[in-house]
Write a protein that holds these residues in place. Structure first.
Motif, short mmCIF file in Angstrom:
data_model
loop_
_atom_site.label_atom_id
_atom_site.label_comp_id
_atom_site.label_asym_id
_atom_site.label_seq_id
_atom_site.Cartn_x
_atom_site.Cartn_y
_atom_site.Cartn_z
N VAL A 242 -5.72 6.32 3.02
CA VAL A 242 -6.43 5.32 3.79
C VAL A 242 -6.22 3.99 3.09
N ALA A 243 -5.64 3.04 3.82
CA ALA A 243 -5.37 1.71 3.27
C ALA A 243 -6.30 0.69 3.91
N GLU A 244 -6.82 -0.22 3.09
CA GLU A 244 -7.72 -1.27 3.57
C GLU A 244 -7.14 -2.63 3.20
N ARG A 245 -7.13 -3.52 4.17
CA ARG A 245 -6.67 -4.90 3.93
C ARG A 245 -7.60 -5.82 4.71
N GLY A 246 -8.42 -6.55 3.99
CA GLY A 246 -9.42 -7.36 4.66
C GLY A 246 -10.38 -6.46 5.41
N ASP A 247 -10.56 -6.75 6.70
CA ASP A 247 -11.44 -5.94 7.53
C ASP A 247 -10.70 -4.82 8.26
N SER A 248 -9.40 -4.68 8.01
CA SER A 248 -8.59 -3.68 8.71
C SER A 248 -8.42 -2.42 7.87
N VAL A 249 -8.41 -1.29 8.54
CA VAL A 249 -8.23 0.01 7.88
C VAL A 249 -7.13 0.76 8.60
N SER A 250 -6.25 1.40 7.84
CA SER A 250 -5.16 2.18 8.43
C SER A 250 -5.07 3.54 7.77
N LEU A 251 -5.02 4.59 8.59
CA LEU A 251 -4.75 5.94 8.10
C LEU A 251 -3.25 6.18 8.18
N MET A 252 -2.66 6.63 7.07
CA MET A 252 -1.22 6.86 7.03
C MET A 252 -0.94 8.28 6.55
N TYR A 253 0.16 8.85 7.07
CA TYR A 253 0.57 10.21 6.72
C TYR A 253 1.86 10.17 5.91
N LEU A 254 1.97 11.08 4.95
CA LEU A 254 3.20 11.26 4.18
C LEU A 254 3.97 12.41 4.80
N PHE A 255 5.13 12.10 5.42
CA PHE A 255 5.89 13.12 6.12
C PHE A 255 7.08 13.64 5.33
N ASP A 256 7.34 13.05 4.18
CA ASP A 256 8.44 13.54 3.35
C ASP A 256 8.07 13.33 1.88
N GLY A 257 8.98 13.70 0.99
CA GLY A 257 8.68 13.55 -0.42
C GLY A 257 9.13 12.23 -1.00
N GLY A 258 9.48 11.27 -0.15
CA GLY A 258 10.02 10.00 -0.63
C GLY A 258 9.00 8.91 -0.85
N GLY A 259 7.72 9.25 -0.78
CA GLY A 259 6.68 8.25 -1.00
C GLY A 259 6.48 7.28 0.14
N VAL A 260 6.93 7.66 1.37
CA VAL A 260 6.78 6.79 2.53
C VAL A 260 5.61 7.28 3.39
#
Length: 203
Positions: free
Chosen positions: A154-172
């Motif tokens: 879960v990433a937060e920037r200011g008032d915005s929040v984003s849920l992100m998934y890791l789909f590979d082992g490359g740290g993306v």
């Protein structure tokens, strides 16, 4: 006297027994999902779940995770969670359009379970970690990683929040319109559709 039955005869008798008992043919005696399989419509997504032990297990896991999320959401607008869950079920049922229905259903369950576990802090986490970014003075992104399947942050920037998934082992990590590409103590972050990537460093 030994009586031998052909495979076709056995199948016919089995189907006749099922029909006699009033049990739909798509219901089997394996793991049961969280809902009653005796009343689902043949050919539906629910019927697919009833016919698969793996999907039934995922459905039971979803039921438990959703229950835990509802407890956490008591003071966080529970009607919103319920509406989101109804929307998810509608999206899951769209898997009938997929060329691989079973894989589509499985993916829908895994992503939603991971989402609830991360957003409601239901599993072990690592963080928060603060990254200072080069797009503007004082700009930063705060991330918390969660041990879900697949892994999430879960990433937060200011008032915005984003849920992100890791789909590979490359740290993306990939969110709806955001990405977080991790490189040791640095990261490349894109925040918003078409946005310029930012170079950020862990503080």
């Amino acid at each position: 006297m030994t009586v031998l039955f052909s495979y076709r005869t056995v199948c016919k008798r089995l189907l006749l027994a099922i029909a006699t008992l009033g049990i739909p043919a798509h219901v089997h005696a394996g793991v049961a999902p969280s809902f009653d399989c005796t009343h689902v419509e043949a050919g539906s997504i629910e019927a697919d779940i009833c016919a698969s032990d793996d999907l039934a297990i995922l459905d039971r896991q979803m039921d438990e995770v959703y229950r835990q999320a509802r407890q956490k959401a008591t003071d966080q607008h529970p009607p919103t969670l319920a509406a989101e869950q109804r929307g998810w079920i509608k999206g899951r049922n769209e898997c009938w359009k997929s060329p691989d229905r079973m894989a589509c259903i499985r993916d829908q369950y895994q992503l939603r379970i991971a989402e609830l576990q991360a957003l409601y802090r239901l599993v072990a986490s690592d963080g928060p970690h603060v990254y200072g970014c080069d797009d503007a003075p004082g700009s930063e992104v705060v991330i918390t990683r969660f041990k879900t399947t697949p892994p999430t942050l879960v990433a937060e920037r200011g008032d915005s929040v984003s849920l992100m998934y890791l789909f590979d082992g490359g740290g993306v990590y990939q969110g709806r319109n955001e990405t977080f590409i991790e490189r040791e103590d640095a990261a490349t972050v894109t925040w918003g559709y078409g946005a310029t990537p930012m170079q950020c460093r862990k503080r």
